[in-house]
Design a protein around this motif. Structure first.
Motif, PDB file in Angstrom:
ATOM      1  N   SER A  49       0.835  -1.207   0.000  1.00 19.01           N
ATOM      2  CA  SER A  49       0.000   0.000   0.000  1.00 19.01           C
ATOM      3  C   SER A  49       0.866   1.252   0.000  1.00 19.01           C
ATOM      4  O   SER A  49       0.593   2.223  -0.716  1.00 19.01           O
ATOM      5  N   GLU A  50       1.930   1.231   0.801  1.00 24.42           N
ATOM      6  CA  GLU A  50       2.872   2.358   0.838  1.00 24.42           C
ATOM      7  C   GLU A  50       3.533   2.541  -0.522  1.00 24.42           C
ATOM      8  O   GLU A  50       3.698   3.660  -1.013  1.00 24.42           O
ATOM      9  N   GLN A 105       8.927   6.909   6.600  1.00 21.68           N
ATOM     10  CA  GLN A 105       8.006   7.923   6.108  1.00 21.68           C
ATOM     11  C   GLN A 105       8.590   9.311   6.296  1.00 21.68           C
ATOM     12  O   GLN A 105       9.440   9.525   7.109  1.00 21.68           O
ATOM     13  N   GLU A 122       1.099   4.152  -3.001  1.00 19.72           N
ATOM     14  CA  GLU A 122       0.929   5.581  -2.719  1.00 19.72           C
ATOM     15  C   GLU A 122       2.107   6.379  -3.264  1.00 19.72           C
ATOM     16  O   GLU A 122       1.923   7.450  -3.872  1.00 19.72           O
ATOM     17  N   LEU A 123       3.306   5.874  -3.045  1.00 19.85           N
ATOM     18  CA  LEU A 123       4.500   6.558  -3.546  1.00 19.85           C
ATOM     19  C   LEU A 123       4.521   6.543  -5.070  1.00 19.85           C
ATOM     20  O   LEU A 123       4.904   7.531  -5.707  1.00 19.85           O
ATOM     21  N   GLN A 124       4.120   5.401  -5.644  1.00 22.55           N
ATOM     22  CA  GLN A 124       4.091   5.274  -7.108  1.00 22.55           C
ATOM     23  C   GLN A 124       3.090   6.261  -7.713  1.00 22.55           C
ATOM     24  O   GLN A 124       3.356   6.880  -8.739  1.00 22.55           O
ATOM     25  N   ALA A 125       1.924   6.415  -7.056  1.00 21.02           N
ATOM     26  CA  ALA A 125       0.890   7.333  -7.541  1.00 21.02           C
ATOM     27  C   ALA A 125       1.353   8.784  -7.477  1.00 21.02           C
ATOM     28  O   ALA A 125       0.920   9.618  -8.272  1.00 21.02           O
ATOM     29  N   SER A 126       2.256   9.079  -6.540  1.00 25.57           N
ATOM     30  CA  SER A 126       2.765  10.448  -6.409  1.00 25.57           C
ATOM     31  C   SER A 126       3.919  10.734  -7.364  1.00 25.57           C
ATOM     32  O   SER A 126       4.521  11.807  -7.318  1.00 25.57           O
TER      33      SER A 126
END
Length: 272
Positions: free
Chosen positions: A120-121, A272, A124-128
């Motif tokens: 999940s982390e 994080q 999220e990083l990939q989407a950003s």
């Protein structure tokens, strides 16, 4: 007159440009601009230097060529993007596989939850817009991350079980030199004393039952100097030794958990 001719040609060309994807004949164009096809043919040829048919053919060929070039570039761009996505997925999956390998001693549900959290982390990083290299760098060494999760799982459920023992073994295999020397002593000591705590009363019961059946088991007993405890005397002694041994083993196990907690202290699960 010349101005009118230019205006007419602009109208004709505008109509042609707007309908390049359709069938353009001299009759169609002449009807659209309200001119005789013979007059339009002569005027267009004189002004543009080619017939309407030739002009339409050339423009349609040009547009087809442009479409082909842009389609090819688009396909190349999509292929490049797809390759990058595949490389990203491969590197991130390899990272997750390493994490899961280190977490083998945990239960399946615990491993699934941990991998889901890390994935999940990653998403999220990939989407950003973070690259695979940056994501892995941010998460840190998979060995250290797995160690932090193992430590948390052991501390969270500090009760003794064989699976928890295997988690402890996995943890000290990932720990530093200090952990590798101390943890085996405390964990093995905990097992030994707790096992003794269970076996001693069993031995007392076996010796007592054998005595009542007319057998004497000399291999089991307590001998201090000239004193040798009888089967009846040995029974309460075995229970007492068992309780003390089990308590010592339990304390050593708790000490093992405390050591693991201290070794895991200050390490984040996810950077994080």
């Amino acid at each position: 007159m010349e101005i009118q001719k230019v205006i007419t040609m602009e109208t004709v060309i505008a109509f042609i440009e707007s309908n390049l994807d359709g069938k353009l004949e001299l009759d169609t164009v002449a009807a659209a601009v309200h001119y005789s096809k013979y007059y339009l043919h002569r005027m267009f040829t004189e002004t543009v230097g080619m017939t309407i048919h030739d002009y339409v053919s050339r423009r349609q060929l040009t547009e087809a060529a442009k479409l082909l070039v842009f389609s090819k570039k688009s396909m190349q761009s999509m292929k490049l993007k797809e390759n990058k996505t595949m490389e990203l997925e491969k590197s991130l999956n390899e990272y997750l596989e390493k994490i899961e390998k280190y977490l083998k001693p945990l239960t399946v549900s615990e491993r699934v939850d941990i991998v889901k959290e890390i994935k999940s982390e990653m998403l999220e990083l990939q989407a950003s817009g973070t690259s695979a290299e940056q994501i892995i760098e941010r998460l840190g060494n998979p060995k250290e991350l797995a160690k932090a999760y193992l430590g948390e799982a052991i501390v969270k459920n500090s009760g003794f079980s064989w699976r928890r023992l295997s988690a402890v073994i996995a943890f000290y295999s990932l720990a530093g030199i200090g952990g590798m020397f101390v943890l085996p002593i405390t964990s093995i000591g905990a097992i030994t004393f707790m096992a003794s705590g269970v076996l001693c009363p069993i031995a007392g019961i076996i010796k007592l039952v054998a005595h009542f059946l007319g057998y004497e088991i000399t291999e089991i007993g307590v001998n201090i100097g000239t004193y040798s405890a009888s089967a009846i005397e040995f029974f309460p002694i075995s229970i007492l030794i068992g309780v003390v041994s089990f308590i010592i083993g339990w304390l050593l196990w708790k000490l093992t958990v405390v050591i693991i907690k201290s070794l895991s202290k200050g390490k984040k699960k996810l950077d994080q």
